[in-house]
Structures are given as C-alpha cells and as structure tokens.
Scaffold this motif. Structure first.
Motif, mmCIF file in Angstrom:
data_model
loop_
_atom_site.group_PDB
_atom_site.id
_atom_site.type_symbol
_atom_site.label_atom_id
_atom_site.label_comp_id
_atom_site.label_asym_id
_atom_site.label_seq_id
_atom_site.Cartn_x
_atom_site.Cartn_y
_atom_site.Cartn_z
ATOM 1 N N VAL A 1 0.744 -1.248 0.119
ATOM 2 C CA VAL A 1 -0.104 -0.127 0.032
ATOM 3 C C VAL A 1 0.840 1.265 0.085
ATOM 4 C CG1 VAL A 1 -1.698 1.258 1.184
ATOM 5 C CG2 VAL A 1 -1.903 -1.165 1.189
ATOM 6 N N ILE A 2 1.894 1.174 0.809
ATOM 7 C CA ILE A 2 2.699 2.299 0.877
ATOM 8 C C ILE A 2 3.384 2.592 -0.448
ATOM 9 C CG2 ILE A 2 5.152 3.029 1.872
ATOM 10 C CD1 ILE A 2 4.260 1.901 4.424
ATOM 11 N N ALA A 3 3.931 1.292 -1.012
ATOM 12 C CA ALA A 3 4.438 1.682 -2.544
ATOM 13 C C ALA A 3 3.594 2.316 -3.581
ATOM 14 C CB ALA A 3 4.958 0.232 -2.958
ATOM 15 N N ALA A 4 2.293 1.907 -3.350
ATOM 16 C CA ALA A 4 1.267 2.605 -4.239
ATOM 17 C C ALA A 4 1.230 4.220 -4.121
ATOM 18 C CB ALA A 4 0.022 1.995 -4.080
ATOM 19 N N VAL A 5 1.251 4.524 -2.634
ATOM 20 C CA VAL A 5 0.971 5.850 -2.147
ATOM 21 C C VAL A 5 2.533 6.891 -2.936
ATOM 22 C CG1 VAL A 5 0.938 7.528 -0.363
ATOM 23 C CG2 VAL A 5 -0.338 5.340 -0.571
ATOM 24 N N CYS A 6 3.599 6.006 -2.639
ATOM 25 C CA CYS A 6 4.683 6.774 -2.975
ATOM 26 C C CYS A 6 4.849 6.830 -4.623
ATOM 27 C CB CYS A 6 6.111 5.772 -2.491
ATOM 28 S SG CYS A 6 6.075 5.601 -0.817
ATOM 29 N N ALA A 7 4.315 5.853 -5.028
ATOM 30 C CA ALA A 7 4.364 5.975 -6.943
ATOM 31 C C ALA A 7 3.498 7.197 -7.276
ATOM 32 C CB ALA A 7 3.877 4.775 -7.262
ATOM 33 N N LEU A 8 2.285 7.274 -6.468
ATOM 34 C CA LEU A 8 1.238 8.322 -6.805
ATOM 35 C C LEU A 8 1.928 9.635 -6.444
ATOM 36 C CD1 LEU A 8 -1.595 9.120 -8.002
ATOM 37 C CD2 LEU A 8 -2.346 8.984 -5.641
ATOM 38 N N SER A 9 2.545 9.807 -5.232
ATOM 39 C CA SER A 9 3.373 10.895 -5.099
ATOM 40 C C SER A 9 4.280 11.370 -6.044
ATOM 41 C CB SER A 9 3.649 10.929 -3.608
ATOM 42 O OG SER A 9 2.539 10.743 -2.541
ATOM 43 N N LEU A 10 5.146 10.570 -6.376
ATOM 44 C CA LEU A 10 6.284 10.859 -7.293
ATOM 45 C C LEU A 10 5.788 11.273 -8.621
ATOM 46 C CD1 LEU A 10 9.043 8.217 -5.923
ATOM 47 C CD2 LEU A 10 8.828 10.712 -5.565
ATOM 48 N N VAL A 11 4.734 10.690 -9.111
ATOM 49 C CA VAL A 11 4.236 11.029 -10.343
ATOM 50 C C VAL A 11 3.549 12.562 -10.240
ATOM 51 C CG1 VAL A 11 2.226 10.691 -11.944
ATOM 52 C CG2 VAL A 11 3.732 8.605 -11.102
ATOM 53 N N MET A 12 2.706 12.722 -9.126
ATOM 54 C CA MET A 12 2.440 14.161 -8.899
ATOM 55 C C MET A 12 3.598 15.137 -8.694
ATOM 56 S SD MET A 12 1.993 16.342 -6.046
ATOM 57 C CE MET A 12 1.996 15.168 -4.714
ATOM 58 N N GLY A 13 4.612 14.596 -7.996
ATOM 59 C CA GLY A 13 5.979 15.257 -8.029
ATOM 60 C C GLY A 13 6.592 15.887 -9.382
ATOM 61 N N LEU B 1 5.162 16.000 -12.183
ATOM 62 C CA LEU B 1 4.307 16.642 -13.120
ATOM 63 C C LEU B 1 4.435 18.297 -12.481
ATOM 64 C CD1 LEU B 1 1.181 14.629 -13.539
ATOM 65 C CD2 LEU B 1 2.982 15.202 -15.194
ATOM 66 N N ALA B 2 4.351 18.226 -11.205
ATOM 67 C CA ALA B 2 4.498 19.651 -10.685
ATOM 68 C C ALA B 2 6.041 20.298 -10.654
ATOM 69 C CB ALA B 2 3.978 19.691 -9.183
ATOM 70 N N PHE B 3 6.897 19.574 -10.358
ATOM 71 C CA PHE B 3 8.168 20.243 -10.233
ATOM 72 C C PHE B 3 9.366 19.758 -11.354
ATOM 73 C CE2 PHE B 3 6.444 19.539 -5.820
ATOM 74 C CZ PHE B 3 6.150 21.092 -5.651
ATOM 75 N N GLY B 4 8.732 18.890 -12.478
ATOM 76 C CA GLY B 4 9.932 18.368 -13.267
ATOM 77 C C GLY B 4 11.070 17.697 -12.713
ATOM 78 N N LEU B 5 10.732 16.777 -11.657
ATOM 79 C CA LEU B 5 11.828 16.061 -10.969
ATOM 80 C C LEU B 5 12.573 15.174 -12.064
ATOM 81 C CD1 LEU B 5 10.026 15.028 -7.688
ATOM 82 C CD2 LEU B 5 11.519 17.123 -8.170
ATOM 83 N N ALA B 6 13.922 15.149 -11.890
ATOM 84 C CA ALA B 6 14.771 14.236 -12.527
ATOM 85 C C ALA B 6 14.380 12.809 -12.349
ATOM 86 C CB ALA B 6 16.243 14.502 -12.430
ATOM 87 N N PRO B 7 14.572 11.946 -13.577
ATOM 88 C CA PRO B 7 14.287 10.458 -13.565
ATOM 89 C C PRO B 7 14.932 9.670 -12.352
ATOM 90 C CG PRO B 7 14.228 11.149 -16.020
ATOM 91 C CD PRO B 7 14.484 12.358 -15.057
ATOM 92 N N GLY B 8 16.215 10.001 -12.355
ATOM 93 C CA GLY B 8 17.220 9.390 -11.493
ATOM 94 C C GLY B 8 16.839 9.563 -10.079
ATOM 95 N N ALA B 9 16.334 11.021 -9.813
ATOM 96 C CA ALA B 9 15.904 11.150 -8.448
ATOM 97 C C ALA B 9 14.689 10.690 -8.078
ATOM 98 C CB ALA B 9 15.551 12.740 -8.197
ATOM 99 N N LEU B 10 13.787 10.388 -8.990
ATOM 100 C CA LEU B 10 12.571 9.876 -8.632
ATOM 101 C C LEU B 10 12.755 8.076 -8.482
ATOM 102 C CD1 LEU B 10 10.260 11.243 -11.581
ATOM 103 C CD2 LEU B 10 10.062 11.731 -9.191
ATOM 104 N N ALA B 11 13.482 7.446 -9.065
ATOM 105 C CA ALA B 11 13.862 6.274 -9.180
ATOM 106 C C ALA B 11 14.352 5.936 -7.581
ATOM 107 C CB ALA B 11 14.806 5.578 -10.095
ATOM 108 N N VAL B 12 15.514 6.513 -7.264
ATOM 109 C CA VAL B 12 16.248 6.279 -5.941
ATOM 110 C C VAL B 12 15.086 6.816 -4.775
ATOM 111 C CG1 VAL B 12 18.026 7.037 -4.533
ATOM 112 C CG2 VAL B 12 18.382 6.773 -6.988
ATOM 113 N N ALA C 1 22.363 14.712 -2.574
ATOM 114 C CA ALA C 1 22.393 13.500 -1.478
ATOM 115 C C ALA C 1 23.729 12.955 -1.670
ATOM 116 C CB ALA C 1 21.208 12.557 -2.121
ATOM 117 N N ASP C 2 24.057 12.566 -0.450
ATOM 118 C CA ASP C 2 25.201 11.641 -0.086
ATOM 119 C C ASP C 2 24.979 10.170 0.006
ATOM 120 O OD1 ASP C 2 27.456 10.394 0.974
ATOM 121 O OD2 ASP C 2 28.225 11.947 2.420
ATOM 122 N N LEU C 3 25.194 9.424 -1.122
ATOM 123 C CA LEU C 3 24.793 8.070 -1.065
ATOM 124 C C LEU C 3 25.226 7.283 0.013
ATOM 125 C CD1 LEU C 3 24.824 7.026 -5.035
ATOM 126 C CD2 LEU C 3 22.928 7.746 -3.623
#
Length: 416
Positions: A276-288, A290-301, A382-384
C-alpha cells in the motif's frame, strides 16, 4: 513464505473492501500536492510579470520569519520577487517607485498570532502600478482569512505554544504534547464531515516541458517531502490498527497455535502495508514529477527510499498499538504519536522555517530524518553513503520494533 503472502493478500483484500480509507490514503498526496502546486504556480512556463515585494520584519519571530520565507518561496516559483529590507530602506525604495509593495510586520506579531490577539500587517502599495499591487493585496487578504479560521478552530492550542517551552526547559513535556495532540485530533474529527469529502472539488491540469531540467527549489519543493511523509504516516497508522481486528476475530490466537506461527502473520501484515505504501509513493512521485519536473534518477532512487522508510514506520505504530487496553485507546495513543511526529518532522512546516531547537529535534525523528534525505535526493545533493547508513539505521529500528511487537503481542494479548 507462502503463508506470508496468503496473509498479505488477505489484508489487501480487507483494505480494498474499505474503499473510503483507501481513497483517503491515496488521495492525501494528490489533493495536498495539487493544492500546493496550484498555490505555488507549478513549474516551468513562460516568463510572467512579477510583483516586487519588500518585507520589513520588525518582529523577528518564528511566525514572522515563516511569513518572510513563504513570500520568498513564492518568489522562486514565479509569483513575486520578495526581499527583506530594513524599514527605512524599504520606505525609501517605495518612494522611488522600485517595488510593487512594502509589507511591514510589526513587533509582537508572532505573539499576537499565537494568542489570537489583535495585530496589523501594513501593506504599502505603489500607486503607479495597477495589477501587481492588486495581486499582493488579494494574496494577503486571503492569508488573513486563513489565519482567522485557524485561530477560531485551534486558538486554545496555539496559545499553549505561544511562549515556547517552560522556563528552564528546552522542550515541552510529554504530557503537554500529548494533551495538545489529543485536543487537535478531537477537533479534526469534528470537522471530518466538512473536510472528508471536501466541500470544494479541485480539478487541476499540469503541463510540463519535454526537457525539464532539475528543480530549482522554492517553497513548493520545500513542502513536497513533508506532505509525502504526512501521507505515509497516515497509512502506517491506519494499517497498524488491523492488529486489533485480528485480535477481536481470534486470528492471533489461532496463528499462535498454527505451524506457521504468529510471526508469519505479522510479517504478512508488514508486506501488505509495504505494498500500500508503494502505491502511495508511486502516486506521490508522479504528482511531484508533474508539478516540479523532477529528474528521472531522483524519482527512481526516491521511490525506493520512500518505500523503505515508509515501511519502517509500520512496526513503530504496530508496537504502539500493543500498549492500548482497547482498540479505541490504542487509536488515541497512535494519534498522540502521529501528530507530534508530523508537527516536528517537517510535514506541517519545512525545517527551513522552524526555530533551530525544533528543527534540530525534528531531524532526529524517524520521519524527519527520512524527509531530510528525500529532500536531498530531489535537489541532487544526496550523499549516497549517508543515505545507505540512514537506511540501514531505519531498517534496524524497524526490525527491532517488529520483534518487540511480536513479543508484546504474545505476552499482552495471548498470555491467558
């Protein structure tokens, strides 16, 4: 592992049957994020005229500095260009016609705000401009209306926090924090019929350029991580009360006597919660995105980080549930925990506008630490190594709380 998946599937089916709760969990990041993006102006787009605002802060309190930083964040989103000045300098620049408006925050503003006492924000506008000063005036009129209703609803709670911690103490006592959290939760429950479902329906459309670059920050991006973790806290809290459903149905006692054991049943609950948390996270990142043009690498990590840290919150609330004497009292205990975590953990206010003592404490909470690392991922700083260390720390905390929950469940509920 077969029984774990069977248990997880059972919990997921039960949650899918409770559609109202599921829509609420999934809708929190979408609704709040849509409102935030609408208020902040979204991302990208053509060059727009800006209202130049000068701010003279004569109070220098938490509330006044939060107002100044909100104005600055709106400026970074393209709504206005705000800068903090001394009063004399601001008046001189307004006389020269260099700005659309001058906002004067009086001394004692923050104290009056928390105590619901009369105070006045003075906005001086440029008579040589027509549209931009009107935008400023309308924006601050809306702000005044918002503060008015917040004071009407939460005035008693705000008054308690007005003077900060008691004399000689760095933090508020546990009893004070718990009492205020319960009071806030009771008022939110009374407002449930108005807020859920909301009286107003929001329809928003996001337009993002094909080659959007990395985000430049701004108040919208400062608020986004905290809003995501607000949703994750609600999900973790809501999923944890299923422990009492299993107890009332007798499932816990049957699992204790089965070959699979109680641990596999609880592990199945953790797996279902993580999905359930994964579904909420995926929805949140899609929204982010769209709203902020986040980089794909940042979205994946960021997705893996959100799922890990969100799942780590579930054993925390499961553990808290074991201290209740009934399902109702356990729910109250969970609320007493969740609202302070949201308040100091960067969900209500970003750490950048908090007092130093509160921000320092908030960054040490599990969700506050996760918010800081997630924000670093979004802005590309981010410092990995630090991310891996903190992830291991949160995973170890979750494992310890899971085994403590298992132990307390056996002794507290199933000892007889």
């Amino acid at each position: 592992m077969g029984f774990v998946w069977i248990s997880a599937l059972k919990d997921l089916r039960r949650r899918l049957a409770d559609r109202a709760a599921l829509v609420l969990w999934l809708g929190i990041p979408l609704l709040l994020g849509g409102l935030m993006s609408l208020a902040m102006g979204g991302g990208g787009g053509d060059v727009k005229p800006k209202a130049k605002l000068l701010v003279a802060d004569l109070d220098d309190s938490f509330a006044s500095q939060a107002l100044v930083r909100l104005a600055g964040g709106a400026g970074e989103q393209g709504l206005l260009e705000a800068s903090e000045v001394e009063l004399a300098e601001g008046e001189a620049r307004m006389s020269d016609g260099e700005a659309s408006g001058l906002l004067v925050v009086p001394a004692g503003f923050g104290q009056a705000l928390f105590e619901s006492a009369p105070t006045e924000l003075r906005l001086v506008t440029n008579p040589s401009q027509r549209i931009l000063p009107g935008i400023l005036r309308s924006g601050f009129e809306l702000l005044v209306e918002l503060v008015f209703y917040v004071q009407r609803v939460f005035g008693d709670e705000l008054a308690v926090w007005a003077d900060g911690p008691p004399e000689g103490a760095s933090f508020f006592g546990d009893a004070a924090v718990a009492a205020q959290s319960v009071a806030i939760n009771d008022k939110l429950e009374r407002l449930e019929s108005v807020l859920f479902p909301p009286v107003l329906k929001l329809e928003s459309e996001f337009v993002v350029e094909e080659d959007a670059g990395p985000p430049e920050g701004g108040m919208g991006l400062l608020l986004f991580p905290g809003i995501v973790f607000m949703a994750l806290l609600f999900v973790a809290q809501g999923m944890s009360d299923d422990l009492w459903t299993e107890l009332e149905a007798g499932t816990l006692r049957r699992a204790l006597a089965s070959p699979q054991g109680l641990g596999t049943l609880l592990l199945g609950k953790l797996v279902a919660s993580t999905l359930v948390i994964a579904a909420v996270c995926a929805l949140s990142l899609v929204m982010g995105a769209l709203a902020f043009g986040l980089a794909p690498g940042a979205l994946a990590v960021g997705f893996f980080w959100l799922v890990l840290t969100g799942a780590a919150l579930v054993p925390l609330f499961l553990f808290v549930q074991t201290f209740g004497s009934s399902k109702r009292s356990a729910g109250i205990l969970a609320n007493v925990l969740v609202f302070p975590l949201m308040m100091i953990g960067g969900s209500f206010f970003p750490f950048e506008v908090m007092p130093d003592w509160m921000a320092s404490l908030g960054r040490r909470t599990p969700n506050g630490l996760a918010v800081v690392r997630f924000k670093e991922l979004l802005v590309g700083s981010a410092d990995l190594a630090a991310l891996a260390n903190d992830g291991a720390l949160l995973a170890a905390m979750a494992a310890a709380l899971f085994f403590l929950t298992l132990r307390r469940t056996r002794r507290r509920f199933l000892a007889a």
